[in-house]
Design a protein around this motif. Structure first.
Motif, short mmCIF file in Angstrom:
data_model
loop_
_atom_site.label_atom_id
_atom_site.label_comp_id
_atom_site.label_asym_id
_atom_site.label_seq_id
_atom_site.Cartn_x
_atom_site.Cartn_y
_atom_site.Cartn_z
N VAL A 52 0.84 -1.21 0.00
CA VAL A 52 0.00 0.00 0.00
C VAL A 52 0.87 1.25 0.00
CG1 VAL A 52 -1.64 1.34 1.37
CG2 VAL A 52 -2.01 -1.09 1.05
N ILE A 53 1.93 1.25 0.80
CA ILE A 53 2.84 2.40 0.84
C ILE A 53 3.50 2.61 -0.52
CG2 ILE A 53 4.98 3.29 1.84
CD1 ILE A 53 4.15 1.87 4.46
N GLY A 54 3.91 1.51 -1.17
CA GLY A 54 4.50 1.63 -2.51
C GLY A 54 3.52 2.19 -3.51
N LEU A 55 2.28 1.70 -3.48
CA LEU A 55 1.25 2.22 -4.39
C LEU A 55 0.95 3.68 -4.11
CD1 LEU A 55 -1.20 -0.83 -4.43
CD2 LEU A 55 0.26 -0.05 -6.31
N ALA A 56 0.96 4.06 -2.82
CA ALA A 56 0.70 5.46 -2.47
C ALA A 56 1.79 6.37 -3.02
CB ALA A 56 0.59 5.61 -0.95
N GLU A 57 3.04 5.90 -3.00
CA GLU A 57 4.13 6.71 -3.54
C GLU A 57 4.02 6.84 -5.05
OE1 GLU A 57 7.43 8.95 -4.29
OE2 GLU A 57 6.26 8.68 -2.45
N VAL A 58 3.63 5.75 -5.73
CA VAL A 58 3.40 5.83 -7.18
C VAL A 58 2.25 6.80 -7.46
CG1 VAL A 58 2.62 4.54 -9.20
CG2 VAL A 58 4.30 3.53 -7.65
N ASN A 59 1.19 6.72 -6.67
CA ASN A 59 0.04 7.62 -6.85
C ASN A 59 0.45 9.06 -6.61
OD1 ASN A 59 -2.96 8.05 -7.08
ND2 ASN A 59 -2.64 8.86 -5.04
N ARG A 60 1.29 9.29 -5.60
CA ARG A 60 1.75 10.66 -5.32
C ARG A 60 2.60 11.20 -6.46
NH1 ARG A 60 5.53 13.99 -3.59
NH2 ARG A 60 7.14 12.45 -4.06
N SER A 61 3.43 10.35 -7.05
CA SER A 61 4.32 10.79 -8.12
C SER A 61 3.56 11.11 -9.40
CB SER A 61 5.38 9.73 -8.40
OG SER A 61 6.19 9.51 -7.27
N TYR A 62 2.54 10.30 -9.71
CA TYR A 62 1.86 10.44 -10.98
C TYR A 62 0.47 11.08 -10.87
CZ TYR A 62 5.49 7.57 -13.03
OH TYR A 62 6.70 7.09 -13.45
N ALA A 149 -6.24 38.73 -17.83
CA ALA A 149 -6.39 37.59 -18.73
C ALA A 149 -6.15 36.31 -17.94
CB ALA A 149 -5.39 37.71 -19.88
N ALA A 150 -6.54 35.18 -18.53
CA ALA A 150 -6.40 33.90 -17.82
C ALA A 150 -5.92 32.81 -18.77
CB ALA A 150 -7.74 33.49 -17.20
N VAL A 151 -5.19 31.87 -18.21
CA VAL A 151 -4.75 30.68 -18.94
C VAL A 151 -5.33 29.47 -18.23
CG1 VAL A 151 -2.80 29.32 -19.77
CG2 VAL A 151 -2.62 31.82 -19.66
N GLU A 152 -6.11 28.67 -18.95
CA GLU A 152 -6.67 27.45 -18.39
C GLU A 152 -5.67 26.32 -18.66
OE1 GLU A 152 -11.05 25.30 -18.17
OE2 GLU A 152 -10.53 26.50 -19.93
N VAL A 153 -5.27 25.63 -17.60
CA VAL A 153 -4.18 24.67 -17.67
C VAL A 153 -4.74 23.27 -17.41
CG1 VAL A 153 -1.94 24.01 -16.72
CG2 VAL A 153 -2.57 26.43 -16.85
N PHE A 154 -4.41 22.33 -18.30
CA PHE A 154 -4.95 20.98 -18.24
C PHE A 154 -3.85 19.96 -17.95
CE2 PHE A 154 -7.75 23.02 -21.59
CZ PHE A 154 -8.79 23.28 -20.70
N HIS A 155 -4.07 19.14 -16.93
CA HIS A 155 -3.12 18.06 -16.62
C HIS A 155 -3.36 16.87 -17.53
CE1 HIS A 155 -6.19 15.63 -14.52
NE2 HIS A 155 -6.64 16.76 -14.01
N GLY A 156 -2.48 15.89 -17.44
CA GLY A 156 -2.57 14.72 -18.30
C GLY A 156 -3.30 13.57 -17.63
N GLU A 162 -2.89 19.15 -8.82
CA GLU A 162 -1.77 19.34 -7.89
C GLU A 162 -0.41 19.00 -8.50
OE1 GLU A 162 -5.45 19.26 -5.70
OE2 GLU A 162 -4.63 17.83 -7.15
N THR A 163 -0.38 18.25 -9.60
CA THR A 163 0.92 17.91 -10.18
C THR A 163 1.64 19.15 -10.70
OG1 THR A 163 -0.19 17.38 -12.28
CG2 THR A 163 0.31 15.55 -10.80
N PHE A 164 0.90 20.19 -11.07
CA PHE A 164 1.55 21.40 -11.61
C PHE A 164 2.36 22.14 -10.55
CE2 PHE A 164 -1.59 20.74 -14.99
CZ PHE A 164 -0.76 20.85 -16.09
#
Length: 379
Positions: A52-62, A149-156, A162-164
């Motif tokens: 679970v800790i390993g999966l949480a770290e992968v989830n945090r990274s991506y 003005a505004a820029v709308e930013v889209f994650h992948g 939060e990744t930005f």
């Protein structure tokens, strides 16, 4: 507590450590016939917590899932109920950051803007999701009648807003461009672009969720009502990977709202993420309409201006960028376009981060600086 934050990872680590210590101390203390099953259960629990800790770290990274609601496939968190009512004015963005105006004035005096934790309600689309919104230092200082003005930013995909700030450090990168005079003070609008485990490609799915309406109508209108953001054609889009597809596709569909769009390692044909063909329910026309390369070929757009970037270590993105650039030259020669291709680098945040500065600088030439709204006519 978000699933991508350090507090959650530290909590899991503490629980795992306690279980490991408990297993060690309890190993010789299991009585008689309970010794074998007790020790086996203890070891199994420690191994499960390690996984679970390993999966949480992968989830945090991506950034796969940012909340329990995302993990369970629910479209909005319980905090959606916190959206305040504004009679006669329409829905507004719910700011979840406490005392944000005071924090903004404090940071503004030191030349820094403020990243807000927000909820974007969607009355037309029926979607409400968490996101981020950045206000520049100029928003809190000087003339408080200025609109931006505004820029709308889209994650992948996978990813989250939060990744930005966490991986790209987008606020510091933007403020460096503003301080250098290459970009006017702009608002960054960073919404969630899918919920659960399947990419939305930011499109209005056939008989499904209406993500394009949410991102191009609901989010824009609610931001304009809530903050001093210009309501004219003073918006742009920018996205990474699948977010690059979103940025170009949405801007091409709504040139009356967006002046420019930037794709960083994106693609231009719908249905490329796993599971996304189901968004179109086999309707060929729907998938073609949501393919930017098809749109340019058959609609011959004259707006918005487009910025495309890709790297040599990312052959899929490079192939897509070259194909899109060739289509633009042949079928939309009057549409302003810039293609930035670099020899090395893969499909990762290092490449996205390096491309952000040139992309936002290029976008800036199509956006106005802060404007003072004309006084209301009282006659």
């Amino acid at each position: 507590m978000t699933l991508t934050g350090w507090p959650f990872l530290l909590l899991l680590g503490s629980i795992g450590l306690l279980c490991a210590v408990g297993t060690y101390l309890g190993w010789p203390r299991w009585p008689g016939r309970w010794a074998l099953p007790g020790r086996a259960a203890s070891l199994l629990l420690v191994m499960m917590l390690g996984a679970v800790i390993g999966l949480a770290e992968v989830n945090r990274s991506y950034g796969f899932y940012s909340s329990v609601s995302d993990l369970l496939g629910r479209p909005a968190s319980a905090r959606s109920l916190a959206v305040p009512a504004h009679p006669g004015a329409g829905p507004q963005v719910a700011v979840l950051t406490p005392d944000w105006a005071a924090l903004g004035r404090r940071d503004g005096r030191h030349g820094h803007g403020l990243m807000l934790d927000v909820l974007y309600p969607g009355t037309r689309s029926g979607l409400t999701h968490h996101g981020l919104l950045y206000l520049p230092a100029a928003y809190f200082t000087g003339n408080l009648q200025r609109r931006f003005a505004a820029v709308e930013v889209f994650h992948g995909y996978p990813g989250s807003p939060e990744t930005f700030p966490r991986i790209m450090n987008i606020q510091a990168r933007l403020e460096a461009e503003i301080d250098a005079g290459r970009v006017p003070p702009v608002v960054l609008v960073i919404p969630q672009v899918y919920a659960g485990g399947q990419s939305s490609e930011c499109v209005n799915a056939v008989h499904g969720e209406q993500w394009e309406t949410y991102l191009s109508v609901d989010v824009l209108d609610d931001v304009i009502r809530t903050f001093r953001v210009d309501a004219s054609r003073s918006w742009a889009t920018l996205g990474v990977s699948t977010g690059g597809f979103c940025a170009v596709n949405i801007a091409l569909h709504h040139p009356e709202r967006y002046a420019a769009a930037a794709s960083l390692s994106g693609y231009f044909t719908a249905g490329q993420d796993p599971g996304t063909p189901s968004l179109y329910q086999g309707a060929r026309f729907a998938s073609r309409e949501d393919s930017p390369i098809w749109w340019v070929h058959y609609r011959t757009p004259v707006a918005p201006a487009l910025f495309l970037s890709a790297s040599g270590g990312d052959p899929d993105a490079m192939r897509e960028a070259l194909a899109m650039a060739a289509t633009l030259r042949h079928f939309a020669p009057s549409l302003p376009t810039s293609t930035e291709l670099v020899a090395s680098g893969g499909h990762n945040w290092g490449v996205f981060s390096a491309a952000f500065g040139p992309a936002i600088d290029w976008i800036a030439q199509y956006l106005p600086g802060p404007l003072v709204a004309p006084p209301a006519d009282l006659s």
